[in-house]
Design a protein around this motif. Structure first.
Motif, mmCIF file in Angstrom:
data_model
loop_
_atom_site.group_PDB
_atom_site.id
_atom_site.type_symbol
_atom_site.label_atom_id
_atom_site.label_comp_id
_atom_site.label_asym_id
_atom_site.label_seq_id
_atom_site.Cartn_x
_atom_site.Cartn_y
_atom_site.Cartn_z
ATOM 1 N N LEU A 218 115.867 -46.944 -8.769
ATOM 2 C CA LEU A 218 116.312 -48.160 -9.461
ATOM 3 C C LEU A 218 117.040 -49.086 -8.484
ATOM 4 C CD1 LEU A 218 119.524 -47.364 -11.504
ATOM 5 C CD2 LEU A 218 118.322 -45.544 -10.318
ATOM 6 N N TYR A 219 117.054 -50.361 -8.861
ATOM 7 C CA TYR A 219 117.881 -51.320 -8.116
ATOM 8 C C TYR A 219 119.113 -51.609 -8.977
ATOM 9 C CZ TYR A 219 114.076 -52.548 -4.860
ATOM 10 O OH TYR A 219 113.107 -52.498 -3.907
ATOM 11 N N VAL A 220 120.276 -51.683 -8.349
ATOM 12 C CA VAL A 220 121.496 -52.122 -9.051
ATOM 13 C C VAL A 220 122.020 -53.342 -8.291
ATOM 14 C CG1 VAL A 220 123.896 -51.571 -9.611
ATOM 15 C CG2 VAL A 220 122.104 -49.841 -9.949
ATOM 16 N N THR A 221 122.165 -54.474 -9.028
ATOM 17 C CA THR A 221 122.637 -55.700 -8.368
ATOM 18 C C THR A 221 124.040 -56.042 -8.870
ATOM 19 O OG1 THR A 221 120.356 -56.479 -8.220
ATOM 20 C CG2 THR A 221 122.088 -58.137 -7.947
ATOM 21 N N VAL A 222 124.951 -56.241 -7.928
ATOM 22 C CA VAL A 222 126.356 -56.565 -8.255
ATOM 23 C C VAL A 222 126.614 -58.020 -7.861
ATOM 24 C CG1 VAL A 222 128.770 -55.951 -7.844
ATOM 25 C CG2 VAL A 222 126.993 -54.173 -7.701
ATOM 26 N N ALA A 240 131.792 -58.333 -4.173
ATOM 27 C CA ALA A 240 130.636 -57.570 -4.688
ATOM 28 C C ALA A 240 130.435 -56.289 -3.901
ATOM 29 C CB ALA A 240 129.377 -58.434 -4.622
ATOM 30 N N LEU A 241 130.774 -56.299 -2.611
ATOM 31 C CA LEU A 241 130.515 -55.098 -1.797
ATOM 32 C C LEU A 241 131.543 -54.010 -2.090
ATOM 33 C CD1 LEU A 241 128.728 -53.733 0.245
ATOM 34 C CD2 LEU A 241 130.004 -54.842 2.090
ATOM 35 N N CYS A 242 132.800 -54.412 -2.349
ATOM 36 C CA CYS A 242 133.810 -53.393 -2.708
ATOM 37 C C CYS A 242 133.449 -52.759 -4.051
ATOM 38 C CB CYS A 242 135.191 -54.034 -2.774
ATOM 39 S SG CYS A 242 135.763 -54.558 -1.144
ATOM 40 N N ALA A 243 132.930 -53.594 -4.949
ATOM 41 C CA ALA A 243 132.505 -53.051 -6.260
ATOM 42 C C ALA A 243 131.327 -52.088 -6.060
ATOM 43 C CB ALA A 243 132.113 -54.204 -7.180
ATOM 44 N N ILE A 269 119.122 -48.465 0.157
ATOM 45 C CA ILE A 269 119.090 -49.915 0.455
ATOM 46 C C ILE A 269 120.431 -50.507 0.037
ATOM 47 C CG2 ILE A 269 118.036 -52.132 -0.196
ATOM 48 C CD1 ILE A 269 115.404 -50.636 -0.684
ATOM 49 N N CYS A 270 121.008 -51.340 0.919
ATOM 50 C CA CYS A 270 122.248 -52.066 0.547
ATOM 51 C C CYS A 270 122.139 -53.457 1.158
ATOM 52 C CB CYS A 270 123.469 -51.328 1.090
ATOM 53 S SG CYS A 270 125.018 -52.166 0.671
ATOM 54 N N ASP A 271 121.615 -54.399 0.335
ATOM 55 C CA ASP A 271 121.439 -55.777 0.849
ATOM 56 C C ASP A 271 122.683 -56.585 0.487
ATOM 57 O OD1 ASP A 271 118.828 -55.223 1.657
ATOM 58 O OD2 ASP A 271 118.019 -55.678 -0.333
ATOM 59 N N VAL A 272 123.342 -57.145 1.464
ATOM 60 C CA VAL A 272 124.569 -57.912 1.215
ATOM 61 C C VAL A 272 124.257 -59.402 1.386
ATOM 62 C CG1 VAL A 272 126.956 -58.292 1.923
ATOM 63 C CG2 VAL A 272 125.953 -56.000 2.103
ATOM 64 N N PHE A 273 124.647 -60.194 0.400
ATOM 65 C CA PHE A 273 124.462 -61.659 0.461
ATOM 66 C C PHE A 273 125.834 -62.324 0.388
ATOM 67 C CE2 PHE A 273 122.281 -65.590 -0.013
ATOM 68 C CZ PHE A 273 123.116 -66.380 -0.793
ATOM 69 N N ASN A 278 132.280 -63.719 8.070
ATOM 70 C CA ASN A 278 133.497 -64.398 7.568
ATOM 71 C C ASN A 278 133.297 -64.935 6.157
ATOM 72 O OD1 ASN A 278 131.626 -66.266 8.203
ATOM 73 N ND2 ASN A 278 133.016 -67.667 9.292
ATOM 74 N N SER A 279 132.411 -64.197 5.408
ATOM 75 C CA SER A 279 132.182 -64.633 4.021
ATOM 76 C C SER A 279 132.258 -63.422 3.088
ATOM 77 C CB SER A 279 130.778 -65.263 3.941
ATOM 78 O OG SER A 279 130.478 -65.486 2.593
ATOM 79 N N ILE A 280 133.005 -63.532 2.031
ATOM 80 C CA ILE A 280 133.172 -62.403 1.101
ATOM 81 C C ILE A 280 131.827 -62.159 0.394
ATOM 82 C CG2 ILE A 280 134.417 -61.565 -0.933
ATOM 83 C CD1 ILE A 280 136.575 -63.717 -0.179
ATOM 84 N N PRO A 281 131.333 -60.911 0.399
ATOM 85 C CA PRO A 281 130.044 -60.635 -0.255
ATOM 86 C C PRO A 281 130.017 -61.148 -1.697
ATOM 87 C CG PRO A 281 130.726 -58.743 1.019
ATOM 88 C CD PRO A 281 131.875 -59.712 1.033
ATOM 89 N N ALA A 282 129.031 -62.010 -1.950
ATOM 90 C CA ALA A 282 128.890 -62.593 -3.300
ATOM 91 C C ALA A 282 127.944 -61.748 -4.136
ATOM 92 C CB ALA A 282 128.367 -64.018 -3.186
ATOM 93 N N ARG A 283 126.930 -61.143 -3.463
ATOM 94 C CA ARG A 283 125.953 -60.355 -4.202
ATOM 95 C C ARG A 283 125.507 -59.169 -3.349
ATOM 96 N NH1 ARG A 283 122.421 -64.031 -5.023
ATOM 97 N NH2 ARG A 283 120.919 -63.449 -3.438
ATOM 98 N N VAL A 284 125.364 -58.035 -4.007
ATOM 99 C CA VAL A 284 124.881 -56.845 -3.290
ATOM 100 C C VAL A 284 123.788 -56.211 -4.132
ATOM 101 C CG1 VAL A 284 125.470 -54.496 -2.541
ATOM 102 C CG2 VAL A 284 127.068 -56.379 -2.126
#
Ligand code: HGY
Ligand code: MN
Ligand code: MN
Length: 412
Positions: A218-222, A240-243, A269-273, A278-284
């Motif tokens: 499964l994919y889980v998107t935060v 999003a990455l800490c979550a 898989i761990c895709d960080v957006f 220098n940008s807080i992960p908005a989506r993982v």
């Protein structure tokens, strides 16, 4: 019957196939429907033609090479595996079952054996989930486990649907015709490297697989709020990455606490957006793989993960959504096929270990339409899905010999 495996030729063919790769040797990358994969398929077909086999391919690209038996209408005995390879893989995963299957047929031909039931070598399309997110695409369709509609809609990371990609690759025809009728095969046997350390550790030359674990992915998107790594204070963040990190550890805990060694869970898989330092992960986006021989325990782990998603959503004011890609039942091997494999080992005075396969294989889906079993050979340190994956020529030849003996007994 004086059965002899041409070990040298078999190993040279495995080496030759490994050259069809989009990675620097010794790594092998051969993603389904890429030009490299299509060239490898053509090469495989030329070998099957040289062996006098009747070749056909279906609408998803599964390839069938048949040694027609004296009773051509009797259900065939199937063997085979896959030649697609994940990025940075080795040269033996799947390949041993395809080239070993071909050599088993040639050895039977050289020994003057005549099958009554046809013996059919299969090269399945897309055993690996790399391109379309779902593994065993070809055997799922062939066994009716995945509908043609659902398959056609699967998309790759460039948003290209299976329907388009397969046609561009030269596989046309109606996906609904891929499904084989019940009774098409009398039996299916797959030779494969173990992809684990047990045979080597137990100093066993062969493994007879009695069950295949139940895979799910499964994919889980935060989704958090992102922002400037300097300007946003810790108390104002929805990272999003800490979550996602909470979910990853919750998944590991869930798998470790079922009390069974058969439960495994992986975040591969761990895709960080946006993926800037220098940008807080908005989506993982997490790609998750959960398996167990017990369906209930596997589904328990997925339920625990969902609980963790709800808890993390509340605690961190993020939004979390999951998309189930597949959740398959486990498979039991056919007792009569296991017995035939045992007999073949005993005939050659070879020891074997009854085993569980923790990796899934096309055999998992072939078990839905025919009595199935798998034969494992050791791989060094249990390594697989890595360039240093290795099986010795002697182990490969030994597995091929037992496969040939088994195919002979099943097709008499
Ligand atoms: O992931 C698996 O079990 C298989 O190697 N595709
Ligand atoms: Mn694999
Ligand atoms: Mn495989």
């Amino acid at each position: 019957m004086n059965l002899k495996i041409d070990q040298e030729r078999l190993i040279s063919e495995i080496e030759a196939l490994s050259k069809f790769s989009d990675a620097e040797a010794p790594a092998v990358t051969r993603i389904v429907f890429t030009p490299t994969d299509l060239k490898a398929r053509d090469w495989m077909k030329s070998l099957c033609r040289d062996a006098g086999l009747a070749i056909r391919k279906d609408a998803i690209g599964n390839t069938f090479a048949r040694w027609i038996g004296s009773d051509p209408l009797a259900p065939a005995v199937g063997t085979g595996s896959h030649i697609d390879a994940i990025p940075n893989a080795g040269k033996f995963d799947g390949v041993v079952g395809v080239l070993g299957g071909l050599e088993a047929i040639r050895a039977l031909q050289r020994a003057g054996f005549r099958p009554r039931h046809s013996i059919e070598l299969l090269v399945f399309t897309a055993e690996e989930p790399t391109r379309f997110g779902v593994g065993c695409l070809g055997s799922r369709l062939l066994s009716g486990t995945l509908s043609a509609d659902a398959a056609a809609k699967l998309i790759d990371k460039d948003g290209q649907p299976v329907e388009e990609v397969r046609r561009k690759a030269g596989f046309s025809g109606d996906l609904r015709e891929v499904k084989l009728p019940a009774g098409y095969y009398k039996a299916f046997v797959e030779l494969h490297i173990e992809q684990g350390p047990v045979l080597e550790r137990e100093r066993q030359p062969l493994g007879i697989v009695e069950q295949i674990a139940a895979p799910a992915s499964l994919y889980v998107t935060v989704e958090g709020s992102g922002g400037h790594a300097g300007g946003v204070l810790m108390r104002d963040r929805r990272d999003a990455l800490c979550a996602a990190a909470e979910l990853i550890l919750a998944l590991e805990h869930a798998a470790r606490s079922t009390g069974a060694i058969d439960t495994v869970a992986t975040v591969g898989i761990c895709d960080v957006f946006p993926g800037a330092i220098n940008s807080i992960p908005a989506r993982v986006r997490l790609g998750i793989d959960v398996r167990d021989t017990s369906l209930a325990r596997r589904d328990r782990v997925i339920a625990d993960l969902e609980d963790a998603c709800r808890k993390t959503t509340a605690q961190r004011q993020v939004s979390i959504r999951s998309e189930l890609l597949n959740a398959d039942a486990p498979a039991e091997s056919g007792p009569e096929i296991v017995a035939t494999l045992r007999q073949a080992c005993e005939k050659h005075g070879l020891r074997f270990l009854p085993m569980t396969s923790r990796a899934y294989h096309d055999s998992l889906f072939m078990s839905r339409i025919a009595p199935m079993a798998m034969l494992f050979i050791p791989c060094r340190n249990g390594y697989s899905h890595r360039p240093d994956e290795y099986a010795s020529p002697e182990d490969i030849a030994r597995g091929t010999l037992v496969l040939a003996e088994t195919l002979a007994m099943l097709s008499e």
